[in-house]
Enzyme design. Structure first.
Site, PDB file in Angstrom:
ATOM      1  N   THR A  27       0.838  -1.190   0.000  1.00 41.31           N
ATOM      2  CA  THR A  27       0.000   0.000   0.000  1.00 41.31           C
ATOM      3  C   THR A  27       0.877   1.245   0.000  1.00 41.31           C
ATOM      4  O   THR A  27       1.685   1.448   0.891  1.00 41.31           O
ATOM      5  CB  THR A  27      -0.918   0.004   1.233  1.00 41.31           C
ATOM      6  OG1 THR A  27      -1.710  -1.176   1.212  1.00 41.31           O
ATOM      7  CG2 THR A  27      -1.826   1.225   1.228  1.00 41.31           C
ATOM      8  N   HIS A 178      -7.964 -10.002  -3.249  1.00 39.18           N
ATOM      9  CA  HIS A 178      -7.485  -9.794  -1.876  1.00 39.18           C
ATOM     10  C   HIS A 178      -8.512 -10.404  -0.921  1.00 39.18           C
ATOM     11  O   HIS A 178      -9.515  -9.787  -0.577  1.00 39.18           O
ATOM     12  CB  HIS A 178      -7.305  -8.308  -1.601  1.00 39.18           C
ATOM     13  CG  HIS A 178      -6.415  -8.017  -0.421  1.00 39.18           C
ATOM     14  ND1 HIS A 178      -6.126  -8.954   0.554  1.00 39.18           N
ATOM     15  CD2 HIS A 178      -5.738  -6.893  -0.062  1.00 39.18           C
ATOM     16  CE1 HIS A 178      -5.324  -8.419   1.452  1.00 39.18           C
ATOM     17  NE2 HIS A 178      -5.074  -7.166   1.102  1.00 39.18           N
ATOM     18  N   ASN A 181      -5.953 -10.567   5.308  1.00 36.62           N
ATOM     19  CA  ASN A 181      -5.547  -9.410   6.110  1.00 36.62           C
ATOM     20  C   ASN A 181      -6.687  -8.583   6.689  1.00 36.62           C
ATOM     21  O   ASN A 181      -6.573  -7.366   6.871  1.00 36.62           O
ATOM     22  CB  ASN A 181      -4.618  -8.507   5.286  1.00 36.62           C
ATOM     23  CG  ASN A 181      -3.400  -9.236   4.768  1.00 36.62           C
ATOM     24  OD1 ASN A 181      -3.221  -9.340   3.563  1.00 36.62           O
ATOM     25  ND2 ASN A 181      -2.577  -9.789   5.651  1.00 36.62           N
ATOM     26  N   TYR A 183      -9.708  -7.803   5.531  1.00 36.34           N
ATOM     27  CA  TYR A 183     -10.576  -7.020   4.663  1.00 36.34           C
ATOM     28  C   TYR A 183     -11.829  -7.823   4.299  1.00 36.34           C
ATOM     29  O   TYR A 183     -12.076  -8.886   4.860  1.00 36.34           O
ATOM     30  CB  TYR A 183      -9.790  -6.525   3.453  1.00 36.34           C
ATOM     31  CG  TYR A 183      -8.634  -5.642   3.869  1.00 36.34           C
ATOM     32  CD1 TYR A 183      -8.858  -4.478   4.606  1.00 36.34           C
ATOM     33  CD2 TYR A 183      -7.315  -5.984   3.577  1.00 36.34           C
ATOM     34  CE1 TYR A 183      -7.798  -3.676   5.024  1.00 36.34           C
ATOM     35  CE2 TYR A 183      -6.254  -5.195   3.991  1.00 36.34           C
ATOM     36  CZ  TYR A 183      -6.497  -4.035   4.718  1.00 36.34           C
ATOM     37  OH  TYR A 183      -5.460  -3.251   5.150  1.00 36.34           O
ATOM     38  N   ASN A 238      -6.646  -6.825  12.474  1.00 33.85           N
ATOM     39  CA  ASN A 238      -8.025  -6.345  12.644  1.00 33.85           C
ATOM     40  C   ASN A 238      -8.991  -7.505  12.863  1.00 33.85           C
ATOM     41  O   ASN A 238     -10.169  -7.428  12.498  1.00 33.85           O
ATOM     42  CB  ASN A 238      -8.479  -5.527  11.425  1.00 33.85           C
ATOM     43  CG  ASN A 238      -7.830  -4.163  11.369  1.00 33.85           C
ATOM     44  OD1 ASN A 238      -7.505  -3.584  12.396  1.00 33.85           O
ATOM     45  ND2 ASN A 238      -7.622  -3.667  10.168  1.00 33.85           N
TER      46      ASN A 238
END
Length: 351
Positions: A27, A178, A181, A183, A238
């Site tokens: 990112t 993706h 992680n 998301y 997260n």
């Protein structure tokens, strides 16, 4: 010895990579205010084209997927045109590049897409938020998301497929979904974030439904040979792990095996991390349950990656931060030259 890293590798005997070193998605937040890739981004990726394959920074599939400032998109004509400049620069230098397709789910923020409406919906499997603030914009705190409806899920699936088609129009060689992680797709795969009791939650069979629908939609648009996937069986970002997550991935991995993806990519920052419910490292768990092309990642040196490939722990290695510090990473490995050390300051500029 790292000679095996420099050997060619064919993804599904279709896409020929010049070596086994992938540039991991990183990112960078360097798109313009309309989320259009810039000329500087084209130069950045072109300098790293000697990687066997570049996986782009995560690219949002639609406006409400944005959770970081200035992350590029793949949903507008201008964004497609911007990416054409990037992919052309990579191809001119002999490289190949996949777009990583992204929706951040419950860590999206309406600041980016709400047109001033701070109460615009944040979508997630369930109405369960995360604590904390938006990276690089610490004044923004995360919102409690709205549990996405079945009809909204169908639209999301279609939007992933459209983003994949847009990626090919933009000149990408393929896409990486993706699904890792913490998301959106990963949120459906873990009990901490998926508390649904409909056909998209409550059981392992239901929890894998949305990810598989996305994968199948993208395969129908661009083909399995151009479709990769990143997954995080071990919840750590997260997300809180749950021993029941193991059953979800026990079901998912055989389903992925049947789909003949270009590759499966472990989503982990440090592959030395171990997870009790996986019996150790995430990469070891996946290798035990998935026999096709596997991409390892997570703080590997070239020497450690070479040994892991020799030991059949994975087939390809994705290198992250060292590629920021060393645009000529592959050449340095080939010539046995010392690497420039990465520093956090390097994240703020394209070099």
């Amino acid at each position: 010895m790292t000679a095996n890293l420099l050997k060619p590798y064919a993804l599904n005997n279709t896409i020929n990579l010049s070596n086994r070193i992938l540039m991991a998605p990183l990112t960078r937040c360097m798109a313009d205010d309309n989320l259009v890739p810039t000329q500087l981004m084209a130069e950045y990726y072109a300098r790293r084209a000697e990687a066997g394959l570049i996986i782009s920074e995560a690219v949002i599939i639609r406006p409400d997927g944005q959770g970081f400032p200035n992350t590029p998109g793949l949903f507008s004509p201008a964004q497609i045109e911007g990416w054409k400049i990037v992919t052309a620069a990579v191809h001119k230098n002999g490289g190949k590049i996949f777009a990583q397709l992204w929706h951040t789910g419950r860590v999206a923020h309406p600041y980016f897409y709400g047109n001033g409406d701070a109460d615009a919906s944040v979508l997630a499997p369930s109405a369960i938020g995360v604590e904390g603030t938006v990276p690089r914009m610490r004044e923004l705190t995360y919102k409690i998301p709205k549990a996405v409806t079945v009809e909204e899920i169908k639209t999301l699936v279609a939007d992933y497929g459209q983003a994949a088609e847009n990626a090919i129009k933009a000149g990408f060689d393929g896409v990486e979904i993706h699904g890792a992680n913490g998301y959106l797709i990963d949120q459906f795969l873990h009990h901490d974030s998926n508390r649904r009791n409909d056909e998209y939650g409550g059981s392992s069979e239901n929890m894998v439904r949305f990810p598989l629908e996305v994968i199948d939609e993208i395969i129908s648009k661009i083909g399995a040979d151009r479709t990769g996937l990143r997954v995080s069986p071990g919840a750590y970002f997260n997300m809180t792990g749950d021993s029941k997550d193991r059953a979800v991935f026990d079901l998912l991995l055989p389903e992925l095996e049947q789909r003949n993806l270009a590759f499966l990519h472990i989503g982990i920052f440090d592959d030395s991390m171990e997870f009790d419910y996986l019996g150790g490292r995430a990469s070891s768990y996946v290798r035990e349950n998935y026999s096709k092309t596997l991409v390892g990642v997570g703080s590997y040196s070239a020497e450690a990656a070479s040994s892991a490939i020799n030991d059949d722990k994975f087939d390809l290695i994705a290198i992250g931060r060292p590629f920021i510090a060393n645009p000529d990473y592959v050449a340095k490995i080939r010539n046995n030259e010392p690497l420039t050390s990465y520093s956090d300051e390097m994240l703020t500029s394209l070099i």
